[in-house]
Scaffold this active site. Structure first.
Site, mmCIF file in Angstrom:
data_model
loop_
_atom_site.group_PDB
_atom_site.id
_atom_site.type_symbol
_atom_site.label_atom_id
_atom_site.label_comp_id
_atom_site.label_asym_id
_atom_site.label_seq_id
_atom_site.Cartn_x
_atom_site.Cartn_y
_atom_site.Cartn_z
ATOM 1 N N GLU A 1 5.344 -6.671 4.282
ATOM 2 C CA GLU A 1 6.688 -7.250 4.221
ATOM 3 C C GLU A 1 7.602 -6.747 5.336
ATOM 4 O O GLU A 1 8.380 -7.515 5.904
ATOM 5 C CB GLU A 1 7.321 -6.957 2.854
ATOM 6 N N ARG B 1 10.514 -3.455 0.103
ATOM 7 C CA ARG B 1 9.764 -2.639 1.059
ATOM 8 C C ARG B 1 10.173 -2.921 2.506
ATOM 9 O O ARG B 1 9.725 -2.242 3.419
ATOM 10 C CB ARG B 1 8.266 -2.881 0.866
ATOM 11 N N LYS C 1 -14.383 -12.110 -5.457
ATOM 12 C CA LYS C 1 -13.266 -12.340 -6.372
ATOM 13 C C LYS C 1 -13.652 -13.462 -7.341
ATOM 14 O O LYS C 1 -14.105 -14.518 -6.930
ATOM 15 C CB LYS C 1 -12.006 -12.715 -5.583
#
Length: 644
Positions: free
Chosen positions: A376, A404, A288
Site C-alpha cells: 500500500e 499502512r 490455492k
C-alpha cells in the site's frame, strides 16, 4: 460431527490428540479436515480457497511442533481455518465470523494457539523474529518459532524489512513460504516471478544438511566457520546452477521448493529443520483451493465465495436484478468511463483489482492499470511519482489497509499537493471481517494533513460526480471514501457534473434541530427523519402540541475537508441544537471538525456527535454492529427525538 465421515478428525480436539496418531494416518486427517472446511464454509460463508491450500502445512506444523508452547505465527489470517479447527474450536467453528462467535482471523484474545494478530498481510516474519528473540532473552531457548507467510504477502515491504533483520539478528526461527502464486488475485511483481522460477535440488539439500550435522558433532562447525562455509557454499551453488538465491545471500538457509500437499514429506522436512540452528526458510509449493475442483480452477472467485452447494460447486447467488449496485462496481465502471475521455488517467491497486472493481478498466486498458501487489505504501508513492510527471492516478486502497500508507500519503502525496485521487473502499464498518478490517480511522487520521481534499458521497450519483470533479485540473490531492456493499440507486448512471470543492447541500429545511451527515449514512438519516415526520402528520392537533413535534433540518456536508463554511455559518446562526453523524471514529473525525469550527468562530450550539466509539468493534453484520454501538436507525431516531 459425523463420526463415520470424520473418523480421525472427530477424535482431535487439540494438537496433543493429533500428535498421538502415526504419520501414516496424517493424509486421512488432511482429507477429513479439508472436507470439514468445505462443509462449514458452504453454509457459513468466509475465506475458503486459502485455507484449503494450507491443510497439509497446518497438520504438519501442529504434528511436529509442541504448540502452543512453540509459536506458529500466521500471516494473512484467511489461511487459518484448519488451524482453528485443530486447536479446540471445531465444535464452535459454525459460529465463525458471526456476532459473538469465532473471530474472522486468528487473535491471541481468542486462543493461546493464536500467537499474534494477522488481519493485515506481511507482519508474520517481524512478529516471529520478536518472539524468537524474546524466547532467548527469557530463558526459553528450547521454544521453536515458525512464521507462515504466503498468499502474496511476501510482496509487502514489511516482509522485506523483517527478512533483513532476520539475517542480522541471532535467532533460530523457521520461515515457511506458502507459495501458491496468488494473493486474492494472481500475485504480481518481481519477488513472485523469482519464487516461481526458484529451484534447489532436494538431494543437494539432504547432503548438505547431513554434512553440517556431522561437522557440528565433530566440533568443526562453530558460528564463524559456519558463516564462511555457507557463503562459500552459496557462491559455488550459484555458479553451478546459474541461479542466485536471495535468501541464502542474506544468510538465511533455504530449503525447497517441496510439494506442500505431501503431508508426510512436509513432516519429514520439518523434523529435519526443527532443531537446526540459525534462521531457515522452507519453500513449499501449494495450490490455492486444493482439493475442491471449482476453487482450484477459479481461486480468485473462491477466495470468499459466499454460500455454495458443496456437491455441485454451484454458488448460491442472490438475485441482484433491479437492485442498487455495489459502490465498488460504480467506482470501477465510472473509472473506465472517465479514462476513455481523459488519457492521463491511470489506475493503481495493491493486489485488489477484483475487490475494488479496477479489473473493469484493467480488462479494457491493461497498459493503464497497475497492480503493485500487497504494497500500500508503494502504491501511494508510485501514484505520486506518476502524478508528479503529468499523469492522473486513481489509487484505490481499502480504508483499513491504507493505514499502512499514512507516511506516504503525507510525505509523498500531500506535501507537494500532487493530483492523486485516493479512493478508500470499504470505509466505515465492514461487518464480518471484524476489527482488523473496519475502515474506522481514515477520517480522523487524514483530517489534520494539509492539502488534502476529503469527501464522501451519499449515493452513487455523488460518487460519480466526485470522481469526475477529482480529476479536473488543479484539484491536487483528493480523497474519496465510500463503504462496502450496495448503494441506494438502481438508476445509478447519471450524467456526471462537477461538485465544487468544499460545498455541501441542504437536503431538508427545518427550524428546531440540524442533522449534519457525511457519506452514505445520510440515507439512513433521511429515512429516520421521514418516519418521524410521517408519524407526526398522523397525529391530531392536540397530540401534536403534546408531542412538541420537532422540525428537523438535514444537511449532507459531502466534504470533511474543506468544510462548507458558508453552510456552517447558516446552520450556526439558525440552530442551537446540532447532531453530527458519521461512519467513522467519533474522536477526531467529522463531528470533531464541526465542534472545532463552531468554537473557532464563536458559536456555542449544543452538539451531539454520533459515530464509532473509542473501541475496536467486533465482527458481525453491519446492522448488528451499528445496533451495538448505537449507530443504527433506532439510535439515530432516539438521538433526534431527545433534542425536544
Amino acid at each position: 460431527m459425523d463420526q463415520e465421515k470424520f473418523s480421525l478428525l472427530s477424535k482431535i480436539k487439540y494438537p496433543d490428540d493429533l500428535r498421538k496418531l502415526s504419520i501414516d494416518q496424517l493424509p486421512q486427517v488432511c482429507k477429513e479436515l479439508r472436507e470439514d472446511i468445505i462443509d462449514e464454509v458452504a453454509v457459513n460463508p468466509g475465506h475458503f480457497a486459502s485455507s484449503l491450500g494450507v491443510v497439509e502445512i497446518t497438520v504438519a506444523l501442529h504434528y511436529v511442533f509442541n504448540t502452543p508452547e512453540d509459536r506458529i505465527v500466521w500471516d494473512v489470517g484467511h489461511q487459518a481455518y484448519g488451524h482453528k479447527i485443530l486447536t479446540g474450536r471445531r465444535d464452535s467453528f459454525c459460529t465463525n465470523r458471526k456476532l459473538h462467535g469465532i473471530r474472522p482471523f486468528p487473535s491471541p484474545l481468542e486462543s493461546e494457539y493464536d500467537t499474534f494478530a494477522c488481519g493485515h498481510a506481511s507482519n508474520s516474519i517481524s512478529a516471529a523474529l520478536g518472539m524468537a528473540v524474546a524466547a532467548k532473552k527469557t530463558g526459553k531457548e528450547n521454544r521453536h518459532t515458525v512464521a507462515v507467510i504466503g498468499d502474496g504477502a511476501m510482496s509487502g515491504g514489511l516482509a522485506f524489512e523483517g527478512l533483513n533483520n532476520v539475517s542480522s539478528t541471532p535467532n533460530n526461527m523457521l520461515i515457511i513460504l506458502n507459495d501458491n502464486d496468488m494473493s486474492i488475485d494472481r500475485a504480481v511483481g518481481g519477488m513472485e516471478k523469482y519464487l516461481l522460477n526458484l529451484d534447489t535440488n532436494e538431494t543437494y539439500n539432504k547432503l548438505r544438511f547431513k554434512a553440517s550435522q556431522w561437522l557440528h558433532s565433530k566440533g568443526y562447525l562453530n558460528e564463524d566457520r559456519k558463516k564462511g562455509i555457507i557463503r562459500l557454499n552459496n557462491a559455488l551453488k550459484s555458479a553451478l546452477s546459474h541461479q542466485q538465491n536471495i535468501f541464502e545471500g542474506m544468510n538465511i538457509r533455504y530449503f525447497g521448493p517441496f510439494n506442500g500437499h505431501d503431508v508426510k514429506e512436509v513432516v519429514r522436512v520439518l523434523m529435519q529443520l526443527k532443531d537446526m540452528k540459525g534462521p531457515k526458510l522452507l519453500h513449499l509449493h501449494t495450490t490455492k483451493g486444493k482439493g475442491y475442483e471449482p476453487a482450484e480452477k477459479s481461486a480468485t472467485i473462491w477466495h470468499a465465495p459466499g454460500k455454495f452447494d458443496p456437491e455441485t460447486g454451484e454458488r448460491i447467488i442472490a438475485d441482484t436484478s433491479n437492485q442498487p449496485p455495489k459502490f465498488q462496481d460504480v467506482f470501477g465502471n465510472t473509472l473506465l468511463e472517465l479514462a476513455e475521455k481523459n488519457q492521463k488517467i491511470v489506475g493503481v491497486t495493491p493486489a485488489m483489482p477484483t475487490g475494488c472493481s479496477m479489473n473493469i478498466m484493467m480488462k479494457a486498458m491493461p497498459d493503464r492499470v497497475f497492480d503493485v501487489g500487497i504494497a500500500e505504501g508503494h502504491a501511494v508513492t508510485f501514484s505520486a511519482g506518476m502524478a508528479k510527471d503529468g499523469l492522473q492516478p486513481f489509487c484505490n486502497i481499502y480504508s483499513s489497509f491504507a493505514q499502512r500508507a499514512y507516511d506516504n500519503i503525507i510525505h509523498d502525496m500531500a506535501l507537494l499537493n500532487l493530483p492523486v485521487v485516493l479512493c478508500l473502499d470499504r470505509a466505515g464498518l465492514v461487518g464480518e471481517d471484524g476489527p482488523t478490517h473496519h475502515g474506522a480511522f481514515d477520517l480522523a487520521a487524514l483530517r489534520p494533513i494539509p492539502n488534502l481534499t476529503i469527501a464522501s458521497p451519499m449515493d452513487e450519483h455523488e460518487l460519480r460526480n466526485l470522481m469526475y470533479s477529482a480529476q479536473l485540473p488543479g484539484q491536487g490531492s483528493y480523497v474519496i471514501r465510500y463503504p462496502r456493499g450496495k448503494g441506494v440507486l438502481v438508476d445509478w448512471k447519471n450524467e456526471m457534473e462537477e461538485i465544487k470543492t468544499g460545498t455541501g447541500r441542504k437536503l431538508k429545511d427545518g427550524d428546531d434541530v440540524a442533522v449534519l451527515t457525511l457519506g452514505p449514512i445520510g440515507n439512513d438519516v433521511e429515512k429516520v427523519i421521514a418516519e418521524i415526520e410521517n408519524e407526526n402528520k398522523g397525529n391530531s392537533e392536540a397530540d401534536k402540541k403534546t408531542a412538541s413535534a420537532l422540525s428537523i433540518a438535514h444537511y449532507d456536508m459531502r466534504f470533511l475537508k474543506p468544510l462548507d463554511e458558508a453552510l456552517l455559518e447558516e446552520i450556526a446562526k439558525k440552530f442551537d441544537r446540532i447532531i453530527t453523524i458519521e461512519d467513522g471514529v467519533r474522536k477526531g473525525g467529522f463531528g470533531s471538525a464541526i465542534l472545532e469550527w463552531m468554537s473557532d468562530h464563536g458559536y456555542r450550539p449544543q452538539i451531539t456527535r454520533m459515530g464509532i466509539p473509542d473501541e475496536f468493534v467486533e465482527h458481525g453484520t453491519v446492522a448488528q454492529l451499528r445496533e451495538i454501538i448505537g449507530l443504527d436507525n433506532e439510535s439515530i431516531r432516539k438521538t433526534i427525538e431527545n433534542q425536544k
